[in-house]
Design a protein around this motif. Structure first.
Motif, PDB file in Angstrom:
ATOM      1  N   ASP A  77       0.878  -1.186   0.000  1.00  0.00           N
ATOM      2  CA  ASP A  77       0.000   0.000   0.000  1.00  0.00           C
ATOM      3  C   ASP A  77       0.917   1.238   0.000  1.00  0.00           C
ATOM      4  O   ASP A  77       1.115   1.897   1.009  1.00  0.00           O
ATOM      5  CB  ASP A  77      -0.902  -0.028   1.245  1.00  0.00           C
ATOM      6  CG  ASP A  77      -1.799   1.200   1.347  1.00  0.00           C
ATOM      7  OD1 ASP A  77      -1.924   1.942   0.339  1.00  0.00           O
ATOM      8  OD2 ASP A  77      -2.359   1.419   2.429  1.00  0.00           O
TER       9      ASP A  77
ATOM     10  N   ASN B 270       0.871   4.319  -1.113  1.00  0.00           N
ATOM     11  CA  ASN B 270       0.480   5.683  -0.707  1.00  0.00           C
ATOM     12  C   ASN B 270      -0.126   5.695   0.704  1.00  0.00           C
ATOM     13  O   ASN B 270      -0.627   6.720   1.145  1.00  0.00           O
ATOM     14  CB  ASN B 270      -0.466   6.304  -1.732  1.00  0.00           C
ATOM     15  CG  ASN B 270      -1.780   5.532  -1.833  1.00  0.00           C
ATOM     16  OD1 ASN B 270      -1.932   4.454  -1.240  1.00  0.00           O
ATOM     17  ND2 ASN B 270      -2.723   6.087  -2.572  1.00  0.00           N
TER      18      ASN B 270
ATOM     19  N   ASP C  86      -2.853   4.732   2.035  1.00  0.00           N
ATOM     20  CA  ASP C  86      -4.223   5.237   2.240  1.00  0.00           C
ATOM     21  C   ASP C  86      -5.142   4.135   2.765  1.00  0.00           C
ATOM     22  O   ASP C  86      -6.362   4.304   2.818  1.00  0.00           O
ATOM     23  CB  ASP C  86      -4.783   5.846   0.939  1.00  0.00           C
ATOM     24  CG  ASP C  86      -4.977   4.801  -0.143  1.00  0.00           C
ATOM     25  OD1 ASP C  86      -4.466   3.657   0.006  1.00  0.00           O
ATOM     26  OD2 ASP C  86      -5.643   5.106  -1.156  1.00  0.00           O
TER      27      ASP C  86
ATOM     28  N   LYS D 229      -5.929   1.484   1.342  1.00  0.00           N
ATOM     29  CA  LYS D 229      -6.611   0.763   0.254  1.00  0.00           C
ATOM     30  C   LYS D 229      -5.570   0.293  -0.752  1.00  0.00           C
ATOM     31  O   LYS D 229      -4.534   0.924  -0.912  1.00  0.00           O
ATOM     32  CB  LYS D 229      -7.553   1.702  -0.503  1.00  0.00           C
ATOM     33  CG  LYS D 229      -8.750   2.159   0.272  1.00  0.00           C
ATOM     34  CD  LYS D 229      -9.630   2.947  -0.689  1.00  0.00           C
ATOM     35  CE  LYS D 229     -10.219   4.132   0.046  1.00  0.00           C
ATOM     36  NZ  LYS D 229     -10.518   5.242  -0.818  1.00  0.00           N
ATOM     37  N   ILE D 230      -5.918  -0.785  -1.437  1.00  0.00           N
ATOM     38  CA  ILE D 230      -5.024  -1.264  -2.486  1.00  0.00           C
ATOM     39  C   ILE D 230      -5.602  -0.857  -3.848  1.00  0.00           C
ATOM     40  O   ILE D 230      -6.684  -1.311  -4.238  1.00  0.00           O
ATOM     41  CB  ILE D 230      -4.849  -2.805  -2.394  1.00  0.00           C
ATOM     42  CG1 ILE D 230      -4.258  -3.211  -1.032  1.00  0.00           C
ATOM     43  CG2 ILE D 230      -3.968  -3.311  -3.536  1.00  0.00           C
ATOM     44  CD1 ILE D 230      -2.884  -2.645  -0.720  1.00  0.00           C
ATOM     45  N   GLN D 231      -4.874   0.010  -4.536  1.00  0.00           N
ATOM     46  CA  GLN D 231      -5.298   0.425  -5.886  1.00  0.00           C
ATOM     47  C   GLN D 231      -4.895  -0.685  -6.858  1.00  0.00           C
ATOM     48  O   GLN D 231      -3.720  -1.059  -6.919  1.00  0.00           O
ATOM     49  CB  GLN D 231      -4.618   1.753  -6.264  1.00  0.00           C
ATOM     50  CG  GLN D 231      -5.272   3.002  -5.691  1.00  0.00           C
ATOM     51  CD  GLN D 231      -5.090   3.164  -4.172  1.00  0.00           C
ATOM     52  OE1 GLN D 231      -4.111   2.694  -3.601  1.00  0.00           O
ATOM     53  NE2 GLN D 231      -6.028   3.844  -3.523  1.00  0.00           N
TER      54      GLN D 231
ATOM     55  N   GLU E 165      -0.988  -0.412  -7.444  1.00  0.00           N
ATOM     56  CA  GLU E 165      -0.269  -1.171  -6.400  1.00  0.00           C
ATOM     57  C   GLU E 165      -0.359  -2.686  -6.602  1.00  0.00           C
ATOM     58  O   GLU E 165       0.451  -3.442  -6.085  1.00  0.00           O
ATOM     59  CB  GLU E 165      -0.844  -0.798  -5.024  1.00  0.00           C
ATOM     60  CG  GLU E 165      -0.609   0.676  -4.699  1.00  0.00           C
ATOM     61  CD  GLU E 165      -1.327   1.164  -3.443  1.00  0.00           C
ATOM     62  OE1 GLU E 165      -0.901   2.188  -2.900  1.00  0.00           O
ATOM     63  OE2 GLU E 165      -2.318   0.535  -3.004  1.00  0.00           O
TER      64      GLU E 165
HETATM   65 CA    CA Z   1      -2.987   2.422  -1.556  1.00  0.00          CA
END
Ligand code: CA
Ligand code: GAL
Length: 338
Positions: A163, A165, A167, A169-171, A233
């Motif tokens: 992860d 960035n 945040d 969440k996994i983009q 990601e």
């Molecule tokens: Ca992320």
């Protein structure tokens, strides 16, 4: 663990194939022809599966094999089936081009009383029910997606740096196989559902169809990179070739290792296993071509000899599904490489 079970099955299958051969050979002076047609032999997994089928059937002396490549055309495949029946094939193994359109082939085979083993590209149930001499050998698409999702969830949990960035969440992006193929949409859905069920927060950035193909995947991935730069990601690919194509696309950028996503595939092709061993592909899911071809060979034997059908573990009388297996850097050496 899974691997040992698969190995044991393969060995048992081999023993069964050898047993009783002498008797049969006398019975059937001459060759029993088996015809095989593949949807497209430029497909990496299919060409490896075919090599495996050839090796397996070569151990059965009474059988001779004819192989055709339909090269992506259902019409060509229909003609090939007709020719192989005329040439006297006793059993056909068909890897359909269009899995929704087997009726021409089924009618022909039925008229000449030639049983068909469909493999890898699963016909719809209504078609298989048209005749009791039709079979399917393959694997459960949902299981491959679930395993891919579990592998990804394990890695994401164990490595917070994925992860990038931070945040929470996994983009991710998805590279999907052919539209309408049982192994495309179902793999994607079950992988994503599994990640969510495992508590991983996801954000889908994009998805692209790349038809199982490495070059197409490279192309699509290049487009997605130009759109999302270093935001991606995780790359979930429906097969290894597309995961490798995505990695090829990153190879052309000058991103550093910490800017490159993690990649997951399915199949465990030779190149796929190599990439897992080298740590470039995070993990894959083994599409058990040895198990599938052993099952096909056993079924062919049973059809020809009229014996041994009861040894096969059919689902709904006509389906044989072989299990998938998870492949990581830790266990990759247990899987057969060319
Ligand atoms: Ca992320
Ligand atoms: C899938 C496999 C793909 C492709 C496809 C062809 O099972 O994962 O790589 O070979 O079959 O039908």
């Amino acid at each position: 663990m899974g691997k040992y079970r698969v190995r044991a099955l393969a060995i048992a299958a081999g023993a069964l194939l050898l047993g009783g051969c002498g008797e049969r050979k006398q019975e059937m002076a001459g060759n029993v022809r088996v015809g095989v047609t593949c949807y497209d032999l430029s497909d990496t997994f299919i060409s490896e599966l075919l090599d495996c089928l050839r090796d397996t059937l070569a151990r059965q002396e009474e059988i001779s094999v004819t192989v055709r490549d339909a090269a992506g055309s259902q019409r060509t495949q229909d003609d090939q089936v007709e020719e192989m029946i005329e040439e006297g094939c006793r059993v056909l193994c068909v890897n359909l081009v269009d899995r929704a359109d087997p009726s021409g082939i089924i009618d022909l085979a039925r008229k000449h009383n030639v049983p068909i083993i469909f493999f890898n590209r699963e016909p719809v149930a209504e078609d298989l029910k048209q005749w009791d001499q039709l079979y399917y050998v393959g694997a459960d698409a949902k299981q491959s997606g679930t395993m891919q999702g579990e592998l990804a969830a394990d890695l994401i949990r164990s490595d917070p740096a994925i992860d990038r960035n931070r945040d929470g969440k996994i983009q991710y992006v998805v590279l999907e196989g052919e539209p309408g193929h049982q192994d495309a949409i179902i793999r994607t859905e079950s992988a994503v559902d599994t990640l969510k069920n495992e508590g991983v927060e996801l954000e889908k950035l994009s998805w692209q169809i790349a038809n199982w193909n490495r070059a197409q995947a490279q192309n699509r991935m290049t487009q997605m990179i130009s759109q999302y730069q270093t935001q991606i990601e995780l790359v979930l690919a429906n097969n290894d070739d597309m995961a490798l194509g995505a990695m090829d696309a990153y190879g052309k950028t000058n991103y550093t290792e910490s800017e490159i996503p993690v990649f997951f595939g399915v199949d465990g092709t030779s190149v796929g296993l190599e990439a897992v061993a080298e740590g470039r592909l995070a993990a894959t899911v083994y599409n058990d071509k040895e198990g599938q071809t052993e099952a096909m060979a056993k079924l062919i034997q049973a059809i020809i000899s009229g014996q041994g059908m009861e040894e096969l573990s059919f689902q709904d009388d006509q389906y044989l599904y072989l299990p998938y297996d998870k492949v990581t850097k830790e266990n990759v050496s247990l899987f057969p490489k060319k």
